[in-house]
Design a protein around this motif. Structure first.
Motif, short mmCIF file in Angstrom:
data_model
loop_
_atom_site.label_atom_id
_atom_site.label_comp_id
_atom_site.label_asym_id
_atom_site.label_seq_id
_atom_site.Cartn_x
_atom_site.Cartn_y
_atom_site.Cartn_z
N GLY A 85 0.80 -1.21 0.00
CA GLY A 85 0.00 0.00 0.00
C GLY A 85 0.84 1.26 0.00
N SER A 86 0.16 2.40 -0.17
CA SER A 86 0.81 3.69 -0.29
C SER A 86 1.01 4.35 1.06
CB SER A 86 -0.02 4.61 -1.19
OG SER A 86 0.50 5.92 -1.19
N LEU A 87 2.11 5.08 1.19
CA LEU A 87 2.39 5.85 2.41
C LEU A 87 1.62 7.15 2.45
CD1 LEU A 87 6.26 5.31 2.56
CD2 LEU A 87 4.63 4.55 4.28
N MET A 88 0.97 7.51 1.37
CA MET A 88 0.27 8.78 1.27
C MET A 88 -1.22 8.61 1.57
SD MET A 88 2.84 10.64 0.48
CE MET A 88 2.01 12.19 0.08
N GLY A 89 -1.82 9.67 2.13
CA GLY A 89 -3.25 9.69 2.35
C GLY A 89 -3.67 9.07 3.67
N GLY A 90 -4.84 9.47 4.14
CA GLY A 90 -5.34 8.95 5.41
C GLY A 90 -6.08 7.63 5.27
N ILE A 91 -6.55 7.33 4.06
CA ILE A 91 -7.26 6.08 3.80
C ILE A 91 -6.44 5.27 2.80
CG2 ILE A 91 -9.41 5.04 3.00
CD1 ILE A 91 -10.79 7.74 3.56
N ALA A 92 -6.05 4.07 3.20
CA ALA A 92 -5.14 3.28 2.36
C ALA A 92 -5.70 1.89 2.12
CB ALA A 92 -3.76 3.20 3.02
N HIS B 197 -7.07 -5.82 3.48
CA HIS B 197 -6.96 -4.80 4.51
C HIS B 197 -7.16 -3.40 3.94
CE1 HIS B 197 -5.35 -7.81 7.24
NE2 HIS B 197 -4.43 -8.12 6.36
N THR B 198 -7.78 -2.53 4.73
CA THR B 198 -7.83 -1.10 4.44
C THR B 198 -7.41 -0.37 5.71
OG1 THR B 198 -9.58 -1.27 2.77
CG2 THR B 198 -9.30 0.87 3.84
N PHE B 199 -6.39 0.48 5.61
CA PHE B 199 -5.89 1.23 6.76
C PHE B 199 -6.56 2.60 6.83
CE2 PHE B 199 -1.71 -1.17 5.85
CZ PHE B 199 -2.16 -2.27 6.55
N LEU B 200 -6.97 2.99 8.02
CA LEU B 200 -7.54 4.31 8.26
C LEU B 200 -6.67 5.00 9.31
CD1 LEU B 200 -11.30 3.27 8.61
CD2 LEU B 200 -10.07 3.89 6.53
N PHE B 201 -6.01 6.09 8.92
CA PHE B 201 -5.14 6.83 9.83
C PHE B 201 -5.87 8.07 10.32
CE2 PHE B 201 -2.41 4.40 7.01
CZ PHE B 201 -1.52 3.82 7.90
N SER B 202 -5.78 8.32 11.63
CA SER B 202 -6.54 9.42 12.20
C SER B 202 -5.77 10.09 13.33
CB SER B 202 -7.89 8.91 12.74
OG SER B 202 -8.55 9.90 13.49
N LEU C 14 -8.19 0.77 12.09
CA LEU C 14 -8.00 2.16 12.48
C LEU C 14 -6.71 2.32 13.29
CD1 LEU C 14 -9.17 5.08 12.71
CD2 LEU C 14 -10.30 4.31 14.83
N LEU C 15 -5.88 3.28 12.89
CA LEU C 15 -4.64 3.60 13.60
C LEU C 15 -4.66 5.07 14.00
CD1 LEU C 15 -3.63 1.50 10.98
CD2 LEU C 15 -1.88 1.29 12.77
N LEU C 16 -4.35 5.33 15.26
CA LEU C 16 -4.44 6.68 15.80
C LEU C 16 -3.05 7.23 16.08
CD1 LEU C 16 -7.34 6.14 18.38
CD2 LEU C 16 -7.50 6.90 16.00
N ALA C 17 -2.87 8.51 15.76
CA ALA C 17 -1.62 9.19 16.08
C ALA C 17 -1.67 9.63 17.53
CB ALA C 17 -1.42 10.40 15.17
N PRO C 18 -0.62 9.39 18.32
CA PRO C 18 -0.61 9.86 19.71
C PRO C 18 -0.76 11.38 19.76
CG PRO C 18 1.19 8.33 19.29
CD PRO C 18 0.60 8.66 17.96
N ARG C 19 -1.36 11.88 20.84
CA ARG C 19 -1.55 13.32 20.98
C ARG C 19 -0.20 14.04 21.13
NH1 ARG C 19 -6.83 14.63 21.69
NH2 ARG C 19 -8.26 12.91 22.14
N ALA C 20 0.75 13.36 21.73
CA ALA C 20 2.10 13.95 21.86
C ALA C 20 3.00 13.36 20.78
CB ALA C 20 2.68 13.64 23.24
#
Length: 316
Positions: free
Chosen positions: A28-35, A42-47, A96-102
């Motif tokens: 998959g691609s490193l670009m975009g929030g939906i992969a 699999h479909t990755f969702l970055f948030s 779904l994968l979440l970015a840490p707040r810090a």
């Protein structure tokens, strides 16, 4: 995290990974929030939880922003939005994968597997060029929540006589109980719960179906129903594999007479039954599934959906 060609999902809820390592393992691609991945289901969702419209709601629901309209096309035509909206019917898994707040050196925390639960609302923003841009705010529901609370899930048969229920001993499938030993359970329960636990870790909800076929008879209850794959599984762990396969094919036949929405049937066994019973099951329209070491094998052509090995050829 080791690369996996089978498509088997190896992250547990709460695990951290980098996006580069994730894509190295699954593609998959490193670009975009939906992969959405072409090489697997699999479909990755970055948030970034809490930013824009993304975030948790009550009952294990997560709101997630879809892609905006672009060029002359509407957001409805965007392929990444379609990947989310059609995931259930195509057997794809939404992770779904979440970015840490810090700041955390590019780490992402795995929040779990989800299913598309509708569009909460359509939103409009103004682009840098002053034009209105529309996008959807998706409602996603955790697989764990759906497994324990099927609610009004669509049944694969006449809703007047068929409904979707929680599986038997659903308490053994709680997130905090997934690694508890099953030694004290009867063999059939131990076998079915072990495979159901595996399916949940792979991003699939599990239920069973109740069939009220006639007023004068008690309802029928199936074993495991995997709605995302339209797969009905009957588990057997008796002393005679031949009797188990024969009996299970009969049960699946009776069930599916009332369940036109079932596309795949499978018999779950404690070991490989051998070529004769594999051929017999295939002749009767059923796949076989059994444990192999720490993984599983099946004769079904749906193996790649759940990251297990397919054994033998199938013409179906």
């Amino acid at each position: 995290m080791a690369a996996t060609r089978s498509g088997r999902w190896v992250l547990d809820q709460g695990d951290f990974t980098t996006r580069r390592l994730l894509h190295k393992s699954y593609g998959g691609s490193l670009m975009g929030g939906i992969a959405p991945l072409q090489s697997s289901t699999h479909t990755f969702l970055f948030s970034k939880d809490g930013q824009f419209g993304d975030g948790w709601r009550q009952g294990g629901t997560f709101y997630y922003e879809g892609a905006t309209s672009y060029a002359s096309k509407s957001w409805e035509d965007h392929y990444v939005n379609k990947a989310i909206e059609t995931a259930w019917t195509t057997g794809r898994r939404l992770h779904l994968l979440l970015a840490p707040r810090a700041p955390a050196h590019g780490l992402w925390r795995y929040a779990g597997s989800f299913v598309f639960d509708g569009i909460a609302e359509e939103r409009t923003i103004t682009s840098p060029h002053g034009a209105p841009v529309r996008y959807p705010l998706y409602r996603l529901r955790m697989i764990d929540n759906l497994t324990h609370h099927p609610g009004r899930m669509s049944a694969p048969g006449d809703p007047r006589t068929v409904d979707v229920r929680r599986v038997e001993r659903c308490d053994l499938l709680r997130r905090d109980a997934l690694k508890d030993p099953l030694d004290g359970e009867r063999p059939e329960t131990r076998l079915s719960k072990t495979f159901e636990r595996y399916l949940i870790t792979q991003g699939y909800a599990v239920h069973r179906i109740r069939i009220r076929h006639s007023p004068e008879c008690a309802p029928l209850f199936t074993d495991t129903w995997v709605a995302q794959l339209r797969l009905l599984i009957e588990a057997k762990a008796g002393k005679n594999l031949t009797d188990d396969v024969r009996y299970a094919t009969g049960q699946l036949g009776q069930y599916t007479r009332h369940l036109p929405g079932v596309m795949r049937k499978a018999i779950l066994l404690p070991c490989d039954p051998g070529g004769e019973l594999r051929a017999f099951a295939q002749f009767m329209g059923a796949d076989l599934v059994w444990p192999e070491g720490r993984s599983w094998c099946t004769t079904g052509n749906w193996a790649h959906h759940v990251g297990i090995e397919q054994v033998g050829e199938t013409k179906r």
